[in-house]
Design a protein around this motif. Sequence first.
Motif, PDB file in Angstrom:
ATOM      1  N   ILE A  52       2.052   2.442   2.375  1.00 22.78           N
ATOM      2  CA  ILE A  52       3.051   1.688   3.133  1.00 22.78           C
ATOM      3  C   ILE A  52       3.624   0.619   2.221  1.00 22.78           C
ATOM      4  CG2 ILE A  52       3.439   0.252   5.164  1.00 22.78           C
ATOM      5  CD1 ILE A  52       0.917   1.728   6.335  1.00 22.78           C
ATOM      6  N   SER A  97       6.580  -1.300   3.025  1.00 22.53           N
ATOM      7  CA  SER A  97       7.292  -2.403   3.672  1.00 22.53           C
ATOM      8  C   SER A  97       7.005  -2.394   5.167  1.00 22.53           C
ATOM      9  CB  SER A  97       8.792  -2.296   3.428  1.00 22.53           C
ATOM     10  OG  SER A  97       9.313  -1.136   4.028  1.00 22.53           O
ATOM     11  N   THR A  98       7.440  -3.455   5.834  1.00 23.30           N
ATOM     12  CA  THR A  98       7.292  -3.570   7.275  1.00 23.30           C
ATOM     13  C   THR A  98       8.678  -3.476   7.902  1.00 23.30           C
ATOM     14  OG1 THR A  98       7.617  -5.954   7.373  1.00 23.30           O
ATOM     15  CG2 THR A  98       5.393  -5.186   6.885  1.00 23.30           C
ATOM     16  N   TRP A  99       8.734  -3.580   9.204  1.00 25.10           N
ATOM     17  CA  TRP A  99      10.015  -3.603   9.915  1.00 25.10           C
ATOM     18  C   TRP A  99      10.579  -5.017   9.955  1.00 25.10           C
ATOM     19  CZ3 TRP A  99      13.072   0.284  11.491  1.00 25.10           C
ATOM     20  CH2 TRP A  99      12.534   1.563  11.498  1.00 25.10           C
ATOM     21  N   ASP A 155       8.468  -8.030   9.500  1.00 23.94           N
ATOM     22  CA  ASP A 155       7.433  -9.061   9.556  1.00 23.94           C
ATOM     23  C   ASP A 155       6.962  -9.362   8.135  1.00 23.94           C
ATOM     24  OD1 ASP A 155       4.798 -10.359   9.810  1.00 23.94           O
ATOM     25  OD2 ASP A 155       4.997  -9.875  11.931  1.00 23.94           O
ATOM     26  N   TYR A 167       2.427  -9.252   8.541  1.00 21.61           N
ATOM     27  CA  TYR A 167       1.595  -8.182   9.096  1.00 21.61           C
ATOM     28  C   TYR A 167       2.355  -6.871   9.132  1.00 21.61           C
ATOM     29  CZ  TYR A 167      -1.644 -11.752  10.651  1.00 21.61           C
ATOM     30  OH  TYR A 167      -2.528 -12.783  10.681  1.00 21.61           O
ATOM     31  N   LEU A 168       1.580  -5.776   9.036  1.00 17.69           N
ATOM     32  CA  LEU A 168       2.135  -4.446   9.277  1.00 17.69           C
ATOM     33  C   LEU A 168       1.271  -3.796  10.335  1.00 17.69           C
ATOM     34  CD1 LEU A 168       0.266  -2.096   7.653  1.00 17.69           C
ATOM     35  CD2 LEU A 168       1.306  -3.267   5.742  1.00 17.69           C
ATOM     36  N   PHE A 196      -0.127  -8.137   5.506  1.00 18.39           N
ATOM     37  CA  PHE A 196       0.821  -7.540   4.569  1.00 18.39           C
ATOM     38  C   PHE A 196       1.158  -8.560   3.489  1.00 18.39           C
ATOM     39  CE2 PHE A 196       5.158  -6.825   3.052  1.00 18.39           C
ATOM     40  CZ  PHE A 196       5.044  -5.529   2.603  1.00 18.39           C
ATOM     41  N   HIS A 254      -0.898  -1.058   0.236  1.00 21.52           N
ATOM     42  CA  HIS A 254      -1.353  -0.945   1.615  1.00 21.52           C
ATOM     43  C   HIS A 254      -1.475   0.544   1.914  1.00 21.52           C
ATOM     44  CE1 HIS A 254       0.929  -4.664   1.112  1.00 21.52           C
ATOM     45  NE2 HIS A 254       0.055  -5.193   1.931  1.00 21.52           N
TER      46      HIS A 254
END
Length: 128
Positions: free
Chosen positions: A47, A49-51, A53, A56-57, A104, A110
Amino acid sequence: MNKKPGGGGMGFNPKKPMMISNMPFYFTNRKVSIPELPKGRFMKLIIYSTWGDNHYLGLNGIEFFDERGEKVMIRDVKMQVRANPADINCLPGYGKDPMWLAPFTKGNEHTIDIDFQTPTSFSMIRFW
């Protein structure tokens, strides 16, 4: 630098990576064969990147489907699935949250590693 046909005048260099979803994508002249039903015993999800955040992911769930379109069951999640970093459910005061929520840090790795116990063919993976 070459111009990509139909590229709206944007410069195109096949030796320079093009960013797609924060990941470099290289154009080559080699033919690539993508299997219709990839098969393996181990799967590593990385993983990047996040959406949005910054800290945290999270994932509510992942479902895997075999070559017949049937859901692949993971019999012992604690033995067959490892996440790095581990989710917050391992901390005191947590543990009942049904989703995976992990710290994250941009630039760190991750991952979620899954051992399916036997080689398995996959027709689809569903994330939510």
